[in-house]
Write a protein that holds these residues in place. Structure first.
Motif, PDB file in Angstrom:
ATOM      1  N   GLU A 658       0.596  -1.016  -0.655  1.00 23.16           N
ATOM      2  CA  GLU A 658       0.384   0.552   0.131  1.00 23.16           C
ATOM      3  C   GLU A 658       1.088   1.281   0.368  1.00 23.16           C
ATOM      4  OE1 GLU A 658      -2.463   0.336   3.295  1.00 23.16           O
ATOM      5  OE2 GLU A 658      -3.747   1.569   2.531  1.00 23.16           O
ATOM      6  N   ALA A 659       2.050   1.291   0.665  1.00 23.61           N
ATOM      7  CA  ALA A 659       2.784   2.560   0.324  1.00 23.61           C
ATOM      8  C   ALA A 659       3.623   2.362  -0.392  1.00 23.61           C
ATOM      9  CB  ALA A 659       4.026   1.966   1.750  1.00 23.61           C
ATOM     10  N   GLU A 660       3.415   1.391  -1.390  1.00 25.09           N
ATOM     11  CA  GLU A 660       4.928   1.646  -3.084  1.00 25.09           C
ATOM     12  C   GLU A 660       3.190   2.683  -3.426  1.00 25.09           C
ATOM     13  OE1 GLU A 660       7.927  -2.122  -2.628  1.00 25.09           O
ATOM     14  OE2 GLU A 660       6.138  -2.172  -3.329  1.00 25.09           O
ATOM     15  N   TRP A 661       2.510   1.536  -3.538  1.00 28.12           N
ATOM     16  CA  TRP A 661       0.988   2.477  -4.257  1.00 28.12           C
ATOM     17  C   TRP A 661       0.979   3.390  -4.199  1.00 28.12           C
ATOM     18  CZ3 TRP A 661      -2.781   5.448  -4.862  1.00 28.12           C
ATOM     19  CH2 TRP A 661      -3.563   5.235  -5.563  1.00 28.12           C
ATOM     20  N   GLU A 662       1.375   3.885  -2.797  1.00 28.29           N
ATOM     21  CA  GLU A 662       0.530   5.917  -2.347  1.00 28.29           C
ATOM     22  C   GLU A 662       1.666   6.150  -2.249  1.00 28.29           C
ATOM     23  OE1 GLU A 662      -1.038   6.372   1.608  1.00 28.29           O
ATOM     24  OE2 GLU A 662      -0.589   8.271   1.331  1.00 28.29           O
ATOM     25  N   LYS A 663       2.960   6.099  -2.450  1.00 24.61           N
ATOM     26  CA  LYS A 663       4.325   6.874  -2.947  1.00 24.61           C
ATOM     27  C   LYS A 663       4.242   7.347  -5.059  1.00 24.61           C
ATOM     28  CE  LYS A 663       9.381   7.282  -2.505  1.00 24.61           C
ATOM     29  NZ  LYS A 663      10.726   7.142  -2.422  1.00 24.61           N
ATOM     30  N   ALA A 664       4.298   6.189  -5.507  1.00 22.54           N
ATOM     31  CA  ALA A 664       3.724   6.502  -7.167  1.00 22.54           C
ATOM     32  C   ALA A 664       2.674   6.956  -7.616  1.00 22.54           C
ATOM     33  CB  ALA A 664       3.932   4.696  -6.997  1.00 22.54           C
ATOM     34  N   ALA A 665       1.716   6.779  -6.453  1.00 27.56           N
ATOM     35  CA  ALA A 665       0.337   8.032  -6.979  1.00 27.56           C
ATOM     36  C   ALA A 665       0.555   9.610  -6.707  1.00 27.56           C
ATOM     37  CB  ALA A 665      -0.856   7.000  -6.407  1.00 27.56           C
ATOM     38  N   ALA A 666       1.703  10.139  -5.419  1.00 31.90           N
ATOM     39  CA  ALA A 666       1.233  11.067  -4.608  1.00 31.90           C
ATOM     40  C   ALA A 666       2.316  11.579  -5.010  1.00 31.90           C
ATOM     41  CB  ALA A 666       0.886  11.167  -3.477  1.00 31.90           C
ATOM     42  N   TRP A 667       2.992  10.719  -4.671  1.00 30.33           N
ATOM     43  CA  TRP A 667       4.134  12.052  -3.850  1.00 30.33           C
ATOM     44  C   TRP A 667       5.276  13.184  -5.136  1.00 30.33           C
ATOM     45  CZ3 TRP A 667       5.653  13.770   0.658  1.00 30.33           C
ATOM     46  CH2 TRP A 667       7.281  13.790   0.473  1.00 30.33           C
ATOM     47  N   ASP A 668       5.576  14.159  -4.152  1.00 29.25           N
ATOM     48  CA  ASP A 668       6.194  15.077  -5.610  1.00 29.25           C
ATOM     49  C   ASP A 668       7.381  14.905  -4.979  1.00 29.25           C
ATOM     50  OD1 ASP A 668       6.992  16.686  -7.467  1.00 29.25           O
ATOM     51  OD2 ASP A 668       5.334  18.615  -7.113  1.00 29.25           O
ATOM     52  N   PRO A 669       8.213  14.351  -5.401  1.00 27.29           N
ATOM     53  CA  PRO A 669       9.589  14.299  -5.203  1.00 27.29           C
ATOM     54  C   PRO A 669      10.353  16.039  -5.575  1.00 27.29           C
ATOM     55  CG  PRO A 669       9.834  13.044  -7.088  1.00 27.29           C
ATOM     56  CD  PRO A 669       8.570  12.964  -7.158  1.00 27.29           C
ATOM     57  N   ALA A 670      10.468  16.415  -6.448  1.00 25.56           N
ATOM     58  CA  ALA A 670      10.997  17.818  -6.541  1.00 25.56           C
ATOM     59  C   ALA A 670      10.266  18.402  -5.710  1.00 25.56           C
ATOM     60  CB  ALA A 670      10.198  17.997  -7.870  1.00 25.56           C
ATOM     61  N   ARG A 671       9.084  18.695  -5.040  1.00 26.64           N
ATOM     62  CA  ARG A 671       8.480  19.253  -4.223  1.00 26.64           C
ATOM     63  C   ARG A 671       8.925  19.209  -2.619  1.00 26.64           C
ATOM     64  NH1 ARG A 671       2.648  21.107  -3.397  1.00 26.64           N
ATOM     65  NH2 ARG A 671       2.540  19.171  -3.985  1.00 26.64           N
ATOM     66  N   GLY A 672       9.391  17.872  -2.667  1.00 24.99           N
ATOM     67  CA  GLY A 672       9.414  16.845  -1.293  1.00 24.99           C
ATOM     68  C   GLY A 672       7.940  17.180   0.016  1.00 24.99           C
ATOM     69  N   ALA A 673       6.577  16.757  -1.214  1.00 23.71           N
ATOM     70  CA  ALA A 673       5.894  16.449  -0.960  1.00 23.71           C
ATOM     71  C   ALA A 673       4.567  15.937  -1.205  1.00 23.71           C
ATOM     72  CB  ALA A 673       5.063  18.439  -0.969  1.00 23.71           C
ATOM     73  N   ALA A 674       3.760  15.341  -0.621  1.00 23.97           N
ATOM     74  CA  ALA A 674       2.299  14.758  -1.430  1.00 23.97           C
ATOM     75  C   ALA A 674       1.346  15.789  -2.449  1.00 23.97           C
ATOM     76  CB  ALA A 674       1.765  13.322   0.207  1.00 23.97           C
ATOM     77  N   ARG A 675       1.085  14.633  -3.009  1.00 25.62           N
ATOM     78  CA  ARG A 675       0.127  15.336  -3.872  1.00 25.62           C
ATOM     79  C   ARG A 675      -1.431  15.056  -3.414  1.00 25.62           C
ATOM     80  NH1 ARG A 675       2.004  15.442 -10.263  1.00 25.62           N
ATOM     81  NH2 ARG A 675       3.583  16.497  -9.698  1.00 25.62           N
ATOM     82  N   ARG A 676      -2.340  15.928  -3.609  1.00 29.66           N
ATOM     83  CA  ARG A 676      -3.972  15.375  -2.888  1.00 29.66           C
ATOM     84  C   ARG A 676      -4.235  14.417  -3.677  1.00 29.66           C
ATOM     85  NH1 ARG A 676      -7.924  17.191   0.081  1.00 29.66           N
ATOM     86  NH2 ARG A 676     -10.427  16.129  -0.567  1.00 29.66           N
TER      87      ARG A 676
END
Ligand code: TRP
Length: 791
Positions: A658-676
């Motif tokens: 589940e964590a892998e899924w969410e990282k691939a879906a929402a994490w924005d590495p450039a901003r260092g923040a999650a997207r909605r």
């Protein structure tokens, strides 16, 4: 009474005023519109050009033909309804769009004038008709103030916004001539012109048998045929074309699926349409049909849902013997919100009523095509009868917005398990549908009263509507919509398509690909601390450290899944977990749920949906009651966790955590923040993901490039839920809110987490942190697969 902009001309008659819009259509507009319509495929002509002086006279004659029942049926309803309508609507100005000769309006005017002076504002583009109607009414209704508006609906609407209180009437089933999408747009523009407390009166023709409908649009005396032919005569008169009128055949055809009469001009021999003004020539082949008008037929519940979702409430209606319907709506929400309802957002800033109203409207649209038996019957032990869902939606709303939840802090609110008899729904005696619908309305009315209540003394604060409770109730209803669709998808015997669903084909330009993207090692922030929209199980946000892995760019397609099946996927023990193999033996599954061996049977082909030669022939599927060819590039759907797990192993990968899924879906590495959302923080729009029940099936892989996540994964949200390798559990620091039964009692090694949402998920619940869970053997979910692979 009416205050149009200064530029409008004022043409006073004897005892009445007509305001004329100075913006008149350019003479070229007709020619341009004809050319545009003939360039299109299928060819069509704009119906508004049917109504020149000759056409308007012919139309008047249509309304008295024996086969054309509409005008008489509406008149009957108006005769008995005028007084109750007047009683509900009050004393406001009567405004009529497309008033024509105003003959049908007289019943209303009688009621309006019965109690004293009244005011009437007819709106029509045809100045001649308008002035004539005003003069005639003047003589017959001495107590009536009359001010006509000579303008198109579009141009008149802003002027009408200033007339209040008012009742705006749109009669003669003219709404049906606008097309489904336009219905909503039109009603939204009406909503924008109405203040809370104003009324909207609509008369529409109802769905009925084809023979009666086709006769109404092709009378024996040939008046309707002459009406269609006059469009071409008008082109000859005004545009200098030379169309042989004896070769124009009028055709009226009722499309049962789309529930509309389509009116065509058919060429009995080849002709040419030469437009001198544009120097363009169009060839019309023998037998070719040019669409000149559509007349949509309505189902009462669907119409009510469509209008109510825009911030109206039905206050009176009469459908007589089911031939024709008259509906009176009261505007309840503020016009400023209409058309600007975001899929989600801070409900403290939005009108809670509008959010609740929008959600309810869709629920009603979903059940509109279903009869009593369809609602009562439990078709699968897995699912509740739909009527239970409806009753439970009302119970839940009452629980949280009328009882404990709304008054207290929500925390200590006692949750009555009997109100959500998840485990007991099969033993419940269901009340009659009408009673359940009434209950839904009553609860909603009470909520509206409560939320809209004005402070009764100065300085007394408004009872706040706690935003998280509004969002809880709204999302709860959204989720029931999806489970209701799951139940309907199990009804292989019931062809189901609610009116709002886009019948359009898959978006073009989809280019499926089979590669995967690298998600580099590193920490990311999982979950959220949002306390308004997020559920307890999405909280708290917490850092998760992941090793590098690859994730498939797109969900697994039917094509790929077929390859697994052809390769013995359902027979090879080594591909399955122990549990999975046991499930396979017991279920004897050979393919995803709803797949049927072989191509669509010849006898079913007319009902079926085919994607042409590209569809594989070994299997087809039954999709919402219709045999449907498998789109090779569309994500596979209706597989259980065991099947997903076996497929992943076969493909040399595994299911993501589940964590892998969410990282691939929402994490924005450039901003260092999650997207909605995968695409960013902006709300959903149709080009970004297949969500919100726009289509009732997945769209091909690659169709939503605009919705890609920062890492480049597509269709993470929408299309199909994706099984993950993770059991449903609380995040570190999890706290139940607002009650244990929402999530906590499901924690443990029982349920697998699904992520991403499906085509049936409402946009307001589809966020990257949203968690769904179910037993690993469940296949009724709109669930598919995406695989993780070694880095
Ligand atoms: N509002 C009318 C209807 O849909 C318009 C109409 C009646 C019409 N007969 C027609 C339009 C024939 C075009 C052709 O019933």
């Amino acid at each position: 009474m009416v205050a149009p902009p200064a530029a409008w001309k004022r043409a006073s008659g004897a005892g009445f005023v007509v305001h004329v819009d100075p913006v008149q259509e350019s003479p070229l507009a007709f020619a341009l519109s004809v050319a545009a319509g003939l360039d299109g495929r299928p060819r069509r002509l704009d119906a508004r050009f049917l109504y020149d002086a000759v056409g308007s006279d012919l139309f008047d004659r249509i309304t008295v033909q024996p086969e054309y029942y509409l005008t008489r049926a509406e008149d009957q309803l108006l005769a008995s309804g005028a007084r109750p309508i007047r009683a509900c609507a009050g004393f406001g100005t009567l405004v009529e769009l497309g008033s024509g000769t105003s003959t049908k309006t007289r019943r209303l005017l009688d009621a309006w004038c019965a109690a004293g002076p009244a005011a009437y504002v007819p709106v029509d583009v045809d100045l001649q008709f308008l002035t004539q109607a005003c003069a005639t009414l003047r003589a017959d209704y001495p107590m009536l103030a009359i001010e006509g508006l000579g303008a198109s609906y579009d141009r008149a609407m802003p002027v009408l916004a200033d007339v209040s209180p008012k009742t705006l009437a749109f009669l003669g089933s003219s709404l049906g001539n606008l097309g489904w999408r336009a219905h909503t747009e039109f009603c939204a523009s009406v909503a924008g012109a109405l203040a809370p407390g104003d009324h909207f009166l609509i008369g529409v023709d109802l769905v009925k048998d084809a023979a009666r409908l086709e006769a109404a649009y092709d009378d024996a005396a040939g008046v309707t045929a002459a009406f269609t032919r006059n469009l071409f005569a008008r082109m000859n008169r005004e545009l200098g074309t030379d169309i042989p009128l004896d070769a124009v055949r009028h055709v009226a055809y009722y499309d049962v699926e789309r529930e509309r009469v389509e009116i065509f001009a058919e060429a009995l021999r080849p002709w040419e349409i030469h437009l001198p003004a544009l120097d363009r020539t169009f060839r019309v082949a023998r037998g070719e049909r040019i669409l000149t008008e559509v007349s949509h037929k309505f189902r009462p519940e669907a119409l009510v849902a469509l209008v109510e979702r825009l911030g109206f409430r039905r206050v009176w209606s009469d459908v007589g013997d089911g031939t024709f319907g008259l509906f009176l709506f009261r505007r309840i929400a503020t016009p400023a919100l209409v058309g600007r309802l975001p899929a989600q957002g801070d409900p403290a800033l939005l009108a809670p009523l509008a959010l609740l109203g929008e959600m309810r409207a869709r629920t009603l649209e979903l059940v509109a095509p279903l009869g009593e038996a369809d609602l009562r019957q439990q078709h699968s032990r897995l699912m509740s009868p739909l009527l239970w869902d409806l009753g439970h939606i009302a119970e839940f709303e009452e629980q949280w917005l009328l009882r404990d939840g709304a008054s207290g802090d929500g925390e200590g609110a006692l949750y009555d398990p009997l109100a959500t008899p998840r485990a007991r729904r099969d033993v419940l005696a269901l009340p009659p549908t009408a009673a359940v619908r009434r209950r839904m309305r009553e609860v909603r009315h009470a909520v509206e009263e409560k939320l809209a209540a004005r402070p009764c003394a100065p300085g007394m604060p408004l009872a706040p509507a706690p935003p998280h409770l509004i969002s809880l109730v709204v999302q709860h209803e959204a989720q029931h919509q999806e489970t209701m669709l799951q139940a309907l998808a199990l009804r292989v015997d019931l062809p189901y398509r609610p009116a709002f669903v886009t019948a359009s084909p898959a978006p073009t330009g989809a280019r499926p690909c089979t590669d995967s993207v690298l998600i580099p090692a590193g920490p990311f922030l999982m979950g959220t601390n949002d306390r308004t929209w997020a559920y307890d199980n999405e909280r708290p946000a917490h850092e998760v450290q992941l090793a590098a892995f690859r994730l498939d760019r797109e969900p697994v397609t039917n094509r790929a899944y077929l390859a697994f099946m052809r390769d013995g996927g359902y027979r090879r023990r080594e591909l399955w977990s122990d549990e999975g193999w046991r499930w396979l033996q017991e279920s004897e599954a050979q393919a995803p749920q709803h797949w049927r061996p072989g191509p669509i049977a010849p006898a079913e082909r007319s009902r079926g949906i085919s994607y042409g030669a590209t569809a594989p022939a070994e299997w087809h599927a039954v999709v919402f009651g219709r045999p449907t060819a498998l789109h090779p590039d569309a994500p596979v759907v209706h597989v259980c966790w065991y099947e997903a797990d076996a497929y992943a192993r076969w493909s040399g990968g595994r299911l993501p955590t589940e964590a892998e899924w969410e990282k691939a879906a929402a994490w924005d590495p450039a901003r260092g923040a999650a997207r909605r959302h995968p695409w960013g923080d902006d709300p959903w729009s149709p080009g970004r993901a297949n969500l919100d029940q726009q289509h009732l099936e997945p769209m091909p892989a690659g169709a939503f490039a605009a919705g890609a996540s920062a890492y480049g994964c597509q269709q993470m949200v929408g299309d199909v839920w994706e099984w993950t390798d993770t059991w449903f559990n609380g995040y570190p620091g999890y706290e139940s809110f607002p009650y244990k039964e929402y999530s906590e009692i499901f924690f443990g090694q029982t349920y697998r987490v699904l992520r991403g949402g499906s085509f049936a998920t409402r946009a307001s619940v589809a966020r990257a942190t949203f968690r769904n869970w179910d037993y690993p053997q469940r296949r009724q979910i709109f669930a598919g697969i995406r695989c993780a692979r070694p880095a």
